[in-house]
Write a protein that holds these residues in place. Sequence first.
Motif, PDB file in Angstrom:
ATOM      1  N   LEU A   1       6.413   1.348   6.842  1.00 13.75           N
ATOM      2  CA  LEU A   1       6.243   0.107   6.082  1.00 13.75           C
ATOM      3  C   LEU A   1       4.822  -0.431   6.229  1.00 13.75           C
ATOM      4  CD1 LEU A   1       9.579  -1.788   6.831  1.00 13.75           C
ATOM      5  CD2 LEU A   1       8.885  -0.773   4.669  1.00 13.75           C
ATOM      6  N   ASP A   2       4.330  -0.434   7.462  1.00 13.56           N
ATOM      7  CA  ASP A   2       2.964  -0.913   7.705  1.00 13.56           C
ATOM      8  C   ASP A   2       1.950  -0.031   6.981  1.00 13.56           C
ATOM      9  OD1 ASP A   2       3.904  -2.939   9.291  1.00 13.56           O
ATOM     10  OD2 ASP A   2       3.669  -1.824  11.159  1.00 13.56           O
ATOM     11  N   TYR A   3       2.209   1.269   6.999  1.00 12.29           N
ATOM     12  CA  TYR A   3       1.298   2.213   6.341  1.00 12.29           C
ATOM     13  C   TYR A   3       1.221   1.948   4.837  1.00 12.29           C
ATOM     14  CZ  TYR A   3      -0.523   6.592   4.462  1.00 12.29           C
ATOM     15  OH  TYR A   3      -1.254   7.529   3.767  1.00 12.29           O
ATOM     16  N   LEU A   4       2.379   1.772   4.209  1.00 11.21           N
ATOM     17  CA  LEU A   4       2.406   1.520   2.764  1.00 11.21           C
ATOM     18  C   LEU A   4       1.730   0.201   2.421  1.00 11.21           C
ATOM     19  CD1 LEU A   4       6.004   2.705   1.795  1.00 11.21           C
ATOM     20  CD2 LEU A   4       3.848   3.763   1.126  1.00 11.21           C
ATOM     21  N   HIS A   5       2.009  -0.826   3.221  1.00 19.26           N
ATOM     22  CA  HIS A   5       1.379  -2.129   2.980  1.00 19.26           C
ATOM     23  C   HIS A   5      -0.140  -2.034   3.133  1.00 19.26           C
ATOM     24  CE1 HIS A   5       4.665  -4.867   2.257  1.00 19.26           C
ATOM     25  NE2 HIS A   5       5.341  -4.405   3.294  1.00 19.26           N
ATOM     26  N   LYS A   6      -0.577  -1.312   4.157  1.00 19.98           N
ATOM     27  CA  LYS A   6      -2.017  -1.190   4.401  1.00 19.98           C
ATOM     28  C   LYS A   6      -2.703  -0.415   3.286  1.00 19.98           C
ATOM     29  CE  LYS A   6      -3.834   1.620   7.500  1.00 19.98           C
ATOM     30  NZ  LYS A   6      -4.215   2.240   8.797  1.00 19.98           N
ATOM     31  N   ARG A   7      -2.085   0.683   2.851  1.00 22.74           N
ATOM     32  CA  ARG A   7      -2.670   1.481   1.771  1.00 22.74           C
ATOM     33  C   ARG A   7      -2.741   0.684   0.470  1.00 22.74           C
ATOM     34  NH1 ARG A   7      -5.338   6.227   2.622  1.00 22.74           N
ATOM     35  NH2 ARG A   7      -4.782   6.818   0.505  1.00 22.74           N
ATOM     36  N   GLU A   8      -1.665  -0.025   0.165  1.00 24.70           N
ATOM     37  CA  GLU A   8      -1.632  -0.813  -1.069  1.00 24.70           C
ATOM     38  C   GLU A   8      -2.682  -1.923  -1.035  1.00 24.70           C
ATOM     39  OE1 GLU A   8      -0.575  -4.197  -3.564  1.00 24.70           O
ATOM     40  OE2 GLU A   8      -0.294  -4.139  -1.391  1.00 24.70           O
ATOM     41  N   LYS A   9      -2.766  -2.613   0.089  1.00 21.09           N
ATOM     42  CA  LYS A   9      -3.736  -3.701   0.230  1.00 21.09           C
ATOM     43  C   LYS A   9      -5.168  -3.172   0.182  1.00 21.09           C
ATOM     44  CE  LYS A   9      -5.125  -7.423   3.356  1.00 21.09           C
ATOM     45  NZ  LYS A   9      -4.888  -8.074   4.675  1.00 21.09           N
ATOM     46  N   SER A  10      -5.423  -2.075   0.883  1.00 20.99           N
ATOM     47  CA  SER A  10      -6.771  -1.502   0.915  1.00 20.99           C
ATOM     48  C   SER A  10      -7.198  -1.020  -0.466  1.00 20.99           C
ATOM     49  CB  SER A  10      -6.829  -0.343   1.915  1.00 20.99           C
ATOM     50  OG  SER A  10      -6.593  -0.793   3.226  1.00 20.99           O
ATOM     51  N   ALA A  11      -6.290  -0.348  -1.162  1.00 21.82           N
ATOM     52  CA  ALA A  11      -6.604   0.148  -2.506  1.00 21.82           C
ATOM     53  C   ALA A  11      -6.919  -1.005  -3.451  1.00 21.82           C
ATOM     54  CB  ALA A  11      -5.435   0.970  -3.042  1.00 21.82           C
TER      55      ALA A  11
ATOM     56  N   GLU B   1      -5.446   2.652  -8.906  1.00 23.18           N
ATOM     57  CA  GLU B   1      -4.367   1.980  -9.636  1.00 23.18           C
ATOM     58  C   GLU B   1      -3.050   2.726  -9.453  1.00 23.18           C
ATOM     59  OE1 GLU B   1      -6.856  -0.104 -13.325  1.00 23.18           O
ATOM     60  OE2 GLU B   1      -5.975   1.892 -13.578  1.00 23.18           O
ATOM     61  N   ALA B   2      -3.125   4.060  -9.486  1.00 24.31           N
ATOM     62  CA  ALA B   2      -1.920   4.871  -9.285  1.00 24.31           C
ATOM     63  C   ALA B   2      -1.392   4.711  -7.860  1.00 24.31           C
ATOM     64  CB  ALA B   2      -2.230   6.336  -9.571  1.00 24.31           C
ATOM     65  N   GLU B   3      -2.298   4.637  -6.903  1.00 27.74           N
ATOM     66  CA  GLU B   3      -1.878   4.489  -5.504  1.00 27.74           C
ATOM     67  C   GLU B   3      -1.227   3.129  -5.273  1.00 27.74           C
ATOM     68  OE1 GLU B   3      -3.524   5.147  -0.977  1.00 27.74           O
ATOM     69  OE2 GLU B   3      -4.627   5.918  -2.695  1.00 27.74           O
ATOM     70  N   ILE B   4      -1.781   2.096  -5.879  1.00 26.42           N
ATOM     71  CA  ILE B   4      -1.192   0.760  -5.763  1.00 26.42           C
ATOM     72  C   ILE B   4       0.209   0.744  -6.359  1.00 26.42           C
ATOM     73  CG2 ILE B   4      -1.361  -1.629  -6.570  1.00 26.42           C
ATOM     74  CD1 ILE B   4      -4.449  -1.248  -6.463  1.00 26.42           C
ATOM     75  N   GLU B   5       0.334   1.323  -7.548  1.00 27.65           N
ATOM     76  CA  GLU B   5       1.634   1.354  -8.225  1.00 27.65           C
ATOM     77  C   GLU B   5       2.655   2.155  -7.422  1.00 27.65           C
ATOM     78  OE1 GLU B   5       3.567   2.627 -12.569  1.00 27.65           O
ATOM     79  OE2 GLU B   5       1.424   2.880 -12.179  1.00 27.65           O
ATOM     80  N   LEU B   6       2.225   3.290  -6.892  1.00 27.22           N
ATOM     81  CA  LEU B   6       3.130   4.133  -6.111  1.00 27.22           C
ATOM     82  C   LEU B   6       3.583   3.423  -4.836  1.00 27.22           C
ATOM     83  CD1 LEU B   6       4.497   6.886  -5.790  1.00 27.22           C
ATOM     84  CD2 LEU B   6       2.425   7.700  -4.640  1.00 27.22           C
ATOM     85  N   ALA B   7       2.653   2.768  -4.163  1.00 32.51           N
ATOM     86  CA  ALA B   7       2.998   2.045  -2.933  1.00 32.51           C
ATOM     87  C   ALA B   7       3.973   0.910  -3.236  1.00 32.51           C
ATOM     88  CB  ALA B   7       1.736   1.500  -2.278  1.00 32.51           C
ATOM     89  N   GLU B   8       3.734   0.197  -4.335  1.00 33.50           N
ATOM     90  CA  GLU B   8       4.632  -0.895  -4.723  1.00 33.50           C
ATOM     91  C   GLU B   8       6.028  -0.372  -5.031  1.00 33.50           C
ATOM     92  OE1 GLU B   8       2.570  -2.639  -7.984  1.00 33.50           O
ATOM     93  OE2 GLU B   8       1.479  -4.083  -6.739  1.00 33.50           O
ATOM     94  N   GLN B   9       6.099   0.773  -5.716  1.00 29.52           N
ATOM     95  CA  GLN B   9       7.400   1.362  -6.049  1.00 29.52           C
ATOM     96  C   GLN B   9       8.149   1.787  -4.790  1.00 29.52           C
ATOM     97  OE1 GLN B   9       6.475   4.546  -8.769  1.00 29.52           O
ATOM     98  NE2 GLN B   9       6.236   3.182 -10.528  1.00 29.52           N
ATOM     99  N   ARG B  10       7.435   2.379  -3.853  1.00 26.13           N
ATOM    100  CA  ARG B  10       8.076   2.820  -2.608  1.00 26.13           C
ATOM    101  C   ARG B  10       8.570   1.635  -1.793  1.00 26.13           C
ATOM    102  NH1 ARG B  10       4.032   7.666  -0.455  1.00 26.13           N
ATOM    103  NH2 ARG B  10       4.653   9.234  -1.985  1.00 26.13           N
ATOM    104  N   LEU B  11       7.751   0.598  -1.719  1.00 25.74           N
ATOM    105  CA  LEU B  11       8.159  -0.598  -0.982  1.00 25.74           C
ATOM    106  C   LEU B  11       9.361  -1.267  -1.644  1.00 25.74           C
ATOM    107  CD1 LEU B  11       4.628  -2.073  -0.175  1.00 25.74           C
ATOM    108  CD2 LEU B  11       6.291  -1.243   1.497  1.00 25.74           C
ATOM    109  N   LYS B  12       9.355  -1.298  -2.973  1.00 25.77           N
ATOM    110  CA  LYS B  12      10.474  -1.884  -3.710  1.00 25.77           C
ATOM    111  C   LYS B  12      11.746  -1.082  -3.477  1.00 25.77           C
ATOM    112  CE  LYS B  12      11.881  -3.321  -8.353  1.00 25.77           C
ATOM    113  NZ  LYS B  12      11.505  -3.348  -9.801  1.00 25.77           N
ATOM    114  N   LEU B  13      11.609   0.249  -3.484  1.00 23.08           N
ATOM    115  CA  LEU B  13      12.763   1.115  -3.249  1.00 23.08           C
ATOM    116  C   LEU B  13      13.322   0.914  -1.845  1.00 23.08           C
ATOM    117  CD1 LEU B  13      14.564   3.436  -4.266  1.00 23.08           C
ATOM    118  CD2 LEU B  13      12.873   5.038  -3.357  1.00 23.08           C
TER     119      LEU B  13
END
Length: 217
Positions: free
Chosen positions: A113-123, A16-28
Amino acid sequence: MEEVFKEIEKRIKRLEAEIELAEQRLKLLEETGAAHKYRIWEKRKDYSEYYLILIALWLVVGMMFLYYIKSRYAQRIPFSLTPYVVLVVILISFPLGYLVWKFMHREAIESPLDYLHKREKSARIVLNEFYLPLKEALKKQDKERLRLLADTLLTNLSLAEAIENINEGNPKIMAYALYLYISRDKYPNLKDDIEEAVALLRNKPLKALMMSLLEKS
């Protein structure tokens, strides 16, 4: 089983923390315009491949033109074209070599960008399709749901890939551990198999689950 649920909760909170962090980074990245600039840069990198191909074609066409001139006006052009051919081959080898290298390493080169999207989706996949169902099934001791979850680990390629992407373990060994847990009452002499699973497992919740079986045996 208390230790098992503790480990499951740890993994759930971490995901959950990883998803939230990835979303915040992508939003930023979107808010600062960095994502847009990076996409433009990626397109420019793609265009560079076409430039290299055009350069190689231009060199080949130029060489063919020289050969045409040489064959038509052989008496007026006494010098050999061999040095020029060698030079063209050398010049062409650089862009072609780069294109071959880039093609072979295309999958290994991953943008932020691809890395963050992949991590968020996988998590998100692992959380919703594995840990939450696992938690509920263990709470209710629902063997059918556990069996279905084990089957899913073997048949659902997106789940298996997501598990490997975020280093949650080997899906096949995880499924094996669940099958052992389901079969513990039907086949009581599984101690060696359970010990083998413990040695192979990298997934902490399932390792704790197998350890709980060993403690009872």
